[in-house]
Design a protein around this motif. Structure first.
Motif, PDB file in Angstrom:
ATOM      1  N   TRP A  26       1.237  -1.353   0.033  1.00 55.07           N
ATOM      2  CA  TRP A  26       0.317   0.398  -0.088  1.00 55.07           C
ATOM      3  C   TRP A  26       0.175   1.165  -0.254  1.00 55.07           C
ATOM      4  N   THR A  27       2.032   1.891   0.698  1.00 52.66           N
ATOM      5  CA  THR A  27       2.632   2.318   1.122  1.00 52.66           C
ATOM      6  C   THR A  27       3.891   2.199  -0.463  1.00 52.66           C
ATOM      7  N   ALA A  28       4.086   1.425  -1.326  1.00 51.97           N
ATOM      8  CA  ALA A  28       4.749   1.903  -1.994  1.00 51.97           C
ATOM      9  C   ALA A  28       3.975   1.586  -3.378  1.00 51.97           C
ATOM     10  N   ILE A  29       2.436   1.553  -3.491  1.00 51.28           N
ATOM     11  CA  ILE A  29       1.945   1.974  -4.211  1.00 51.28           C
ATOM     12  C   ILE A  29       1.155   3.888  -4.152  1.00 51.28           C
ATOM     13  N   ALA A  30       1.291   3.986  -3.215  1.00 52.31           N
ATOM     14  CA  ALA A  30       1.161   5.183  -2.826  1.00 52.31           C
ATOM     15  C   ALA A  30       1.949   6.178  -3.425  1.00 52.31           C
ATOM     16  N   LEU A  31       2.951   5.803  -2.973  1.00 48.48           N
ATOM     17  CA  LEU A  31       4.112   6.508  -3.065  1.00 48.48           C
ATOM     18  C   LEU A  31       4.692   7.010  -4.401  1.00 48.48           C
ATOM     19  N   THR A  32       4.682   5.717  -5.021  1.00 48.79           N
ATOM     20  CA  THR A  32       4.810   5.763  -6.560  1.00 48.79           C
ATOM     21  C   THR A  32       3.944   6.631  -7.049  1.00 48.79           C
ATOM     22  N   ALA A  33       2.344   7.170  -7.027  1.00 45.97           N
ATOM     23  CA  ALA A  33       1.335   8.230  -7.252  1.00 45.97           C
ATOM     24  C   ALA A  33       2.310   9.595  -6.692  1.00 45.97           C
ATOM     25  N   VAL A  34       2.862   9.374  -5.648  1.00 47.42           N
ATOM     26  CA  VAL A  34       3.579  11.031  -5.168  1.00 47.42           C
ATOM     27  C   VAL A  34       4.773  11.149  -5.937  1.00 47.42           C
ATOM     28  N   PHE A  35       5.168  10.268  -6.188  1.00 45.72           N
ATOM     29  CA  PHE A  35       6.796   9.906  -7.005  1.00 45.72           C
ATOM     30  C   PHE A  35       6.482  10.515  -8.158  1.00 45.72           C
ATOM     31  N   ARG A  36       5.197   9.855  -8.394  1.00 41.58           N
ATOM     32  CA  ARG A  36       5.167  10.671 -10.358  1.00 41.58           C
ATOM     33  C   ARG A  36       4.828  11.764 -10.906  1.00 41.58           C
ATOM     34  N   LYS A  37       4.087  12.458  -9.327  1.00 42.27           N
ATOM     35  CA  LYS A  37       3.383  13.830  -9.771  1.00 42.27           C
ATOM     36  C   LYS A  37       4.350  14.780  -8.809  1.00 42.27           C
ATOM     37  N   SER A  38       5.591  14.522  -8.902  1.00 40.35           N
ATOM     38  CA  SER A  38       6.516  15.380  -8.468  1.00 40.35           C
ATOM     39  C   SER A  38       7.623  15.306  -9.060  1.00 40.35           C
ATOM     40  N   SER A  91       4.184  18.368   1.867  1.00 43.41           N
ATOM     41  CA  SER A  91       2.411  18.784   1.956  1.00 43.41           C
ATOM     42  C   SER A  91       3.194  19.977   1.271  1.00 43.41           C
ATOM     43  N   LEU A  92       3.841  21.322   1.487  1.00 49.17           N
ATOM     44  CA  LEU A  92       3.640  22.210   1.135  1.00 49.17           C
ATOM     45  C   LEU A  92       3.804  22.896  -0.374  1.00 49.17           C
ATOM     46  N   ALA A  93       4.582  21.468  -0.918  1.00 50.13           N
ATOM     47  CA  ALA A  93       4.629  21.311  -2.234  1.00 50.13           C
ATOM     48  C   ALA A  93       3.264  21.651  -3.030  1.00 50.13           C
ATOM     49  N   PHE A  94       2.825  20.511  -2.350  1.00 48.93           N
ATOM     50  CA  PHE A  94       1.436  20.024  -2.888  1.00 48.93           C
ATOM     51  C   PHE A  94       0.598  20.994  -2.874  1.00 48.93           C
ATOM     52  N   GLY A  95       0.260  22.054  -1.753  1.00 51.97           N
ATOM     53  CA  GLY A  95      -0.003  22.809  -1.847  1.00 51.97           C
ATOM     54  C   GLY A  95      -0.938  22.569   0.140  1.00 51.97           C
ATOM     55  N   HIS A  96      -0.611  21.591   0.636  1.00 48.94           N
ATOM     56  CA  HIS A  96      -1.347  21.506   2.498  1.00 48.94           C
ATOM     57  C   HIS A  96      -0.708  22.029   3.284  1.00 48.94           C
ATOM     58  N   PRO A 119      -7.000  15.002  -5.377  1.00 48.51           N
ATOM     59  CA  PRO A 119      -6.715  16.385  -7.283  1.00 48.51           C
ATOM     60  C   PRO A 119      -5.245  17.373  -6.581  1.00 48.51           C
ATOM     61  N   ALA A 120      -4.987  17.432  -6.203  1.00 45.59           N
ATOM     62  CA  ALA A 120      -3.435  17.949  -5.546  1.00 45.59           C
ATOM     63  C   ALA A 120      -2.526  17.559  -6.335  1.00 45.59           C
ATOM     64  N   ARG A 121      -1.719  19.180  -7.334  1.00 44.00           N
ATOM     65  CA  ARG A 121      -0.791  19.201  -7.984  1.00 44.00           C
ATOM     66  C   ARG A 121       0.420  19.414  -7.436  1.00 44.00           C
ATOM     67  N   TRP A 122       1.995  18.866  -8.052  1.00 44.77           N
ATOM     68  CA  TRP A 122       2.952  19.291  -7.396  1.00 44.77           C
ATOM     69  C   TRP A 122       3.224  20.619  -7.762  1.00 44.77           C
TER      70      TRP A 122
END
Length: 150
Positions: A26-38, A91-96, A119-122
């Protein structure tokens, strides 16, 4: 030990192992999406130590800080605190804000899922030279000017 105690211990051990594997995936799948966006390579989320080094780097810290884990007793706690700082900057870089940092400190897979699949964007971490440390949030006007200028 009796056979019942042995079978209970084995079942408990297998259940714990299965839960750890599910949590890791679960963590790896979620971090994959974060890394892709960044803009990072998504496969790095699946490598156990590398994914934390990439989190440190995305947060504007040196990946070499991971070696603090080798310091007895205090090293892992210091590394955890630095990962929280990195997650705050991400989180700041994603606007949170700070709420997402608390979530990252307590439930990293949930934090990564919200950032990666939400929906957050880098927005970026660029800083003008000579400014303070940490990421700088780009404004909506900066984002609009770079994306929608004919």
């Amino acid at each position: 030990m009796t056979t019942i105690e042995n079978s209970t211990a084995v079942a408990l051990g297998m259940t714990t192992f299965l839960l750890l594997v599910v949590l890791y995936v679960w963590t790896a799948i979620a971090l994959t999406a974060v890394f892709r966006k960044s803009g990072e390579e998504p496969w790095k989320a699946w490598v156990p130590i590398l994914n934390q080094i990439v989190l440190l780097q995305l947060g504007g810290l040196s990946g070499w800080l991971y070696l603090l884990v080798l310091v007895p007793f205090a090293g892992p706690l210091i590394l955890w605190a630095l990962l929280i700082v990195a997650c705050y900057r991400i989180s700041l870089a994603f606007g949170h804000g700070i709420g997402m940092t608390v979530l990252a400190a307590l439930l990293l897979p949930v934090w990564a899922s919200i950032l990666g699949f939400g929906p957050a964007r880098w927005l970026g971490t660029e800083r003008p030279s000579g400014s303070g440390s940490g990421p700088r949030r780009t404004t909506v006007a900066d984002d609009f000017a770079t994306e929608y200028v004919p």
